[in-house]
Design a protein around this motif. Structure first.
Motif: not given
Length: 287
Positions: A25-29, A80-81, A103-107, A117-126
């Motif tokens: 499952q891919a969750d794109v938030r 990515m954790t 809040k910042h777990d975007h994918v 696997v969680t992609f977290n990016d507070a500033r969203r420069f990724g």
């Protein structure tokens, strides 16, 4: 921003959770990070099998069995954790609950075997993008990149050829991703200090012997940093959430006013600004 050692450390941490595993499952938030995310990204990724995880410069590339490659760039604050990995390898045991989504777990990828696997990016420069695997190297983020400093093609001959006739300062030249891919501010400062080369010296005026030393030193610094899990200065974490440790062995970077650690040198580390970035060096032993 994470440099080559940090990205390679994250890639290695993701391999047990993702490589040769299916994305259940891919969750794109959200619809975007630094740029808009690919259309139907969650739909395209769900059910795909990750055939291989590789790195190009500061990018992680996940080659999928659907003929597409997911390109991932951590940006300034991206992480990515992995959770649930240890339990996935204990037959017959139930998996522990994954951490609550932040809040910042975007994918978020729920993987075959139980890992998340969680992609977290507070500033969203990724950034993330999907491209046909056969054309991945043509992607605008990858097409102009120079050789990998840890690759077989990188040696003194190649470095000498690329520096020949160049009038720009060696520090700026090494940061040019078209000349060498993946080098960043931290590891260029460290490599130049070990090689005894002044960061303002013109690239085309560095002698052959010191170019040979620089090529070897670049590789050594990067390998040592990877072994230490990278450098944690602000946001960077390894895939298991741990800090990197290479910052504890810096010889020049971020050591303004400290004694130079080179044996027999009584100099003091200085800081100057080049191209808007801090450069740390010893004016006595770096020529």
């Amino acid at each position: 921003m994470p440099e080559l050692p940090e990205v390679e450390t994250v890639r290695r941490g993701l391999v047990p959770a993702m490589e040769r595993k299916r994305i259940l499952q891919a969750d794109v938030r959200r619809p975007d990070l630094r740029w808009p995310l690919p259309e139907r990204m969650a739909e395209r990724l769900t059910g795909a099998r990750v055939e291989r995880l590789r790195r190009r410069s500061k990018y992680i590339l996940a080659d999928l069995d659907i003929g597409e490659t997911l390109i991932i760039h951590l940006g300034m604050s991206g992480r990515m954790t992995v959770s649930g990995l240890a339990e996935a390898y204990v037959p017959g045991e139930f998996h522990h609950a994954h951490p609550l989504t932040l809040k910042h777990d975007h994918v978020v990828f729920d993987m075959e075997g139980g890992a998340r696997v969680t992609f977290n990016d507070a500033r969203r420069f990724g950034a993330m993008d999907l491209i046909d695997t056969a054309r991945a190297e043509e992607h605008p983020l990858l097409a102009a990149l120079g050789p990998e400093p840890l690759g077989n093609a990188f040696n003194a001959d190649l470095l000498a050829a690329r520096l020949k006739g160049r009038k720009g300062p060696i520090k700026a030249l090494l940061l040019d991703q078209k000349l060498v891919a993946g080098l960043g501010n931290i590891y260029v400062c460290e490599a130049l200090h070990r090689a005894g080369i002044h960061p303002e010296r013109a690239g085309g005026r560095i002698g052959r012997a010191r170019i040979e030393l620089l090529a070897v030193t670049i590789r050594q610094v990067l390998q040592e940093a990877i072994e230490a899990g990278g450098s944690s200065l602000r946001d960077y974490r390894q895939a298991d959430g741990e800090l990197g440790y290479f910052q504890h062995t810096f010889r020049a970077y971020d050591r303004e006013g400290a004694p130079c650690p080179t044996a027999g040198c009584d100099g003091t580390i200085r800081r100057i600004v080049q191209g808007g970035r801090s450069t740390y060096f010893c004016p006595r032993c770096q020529r």
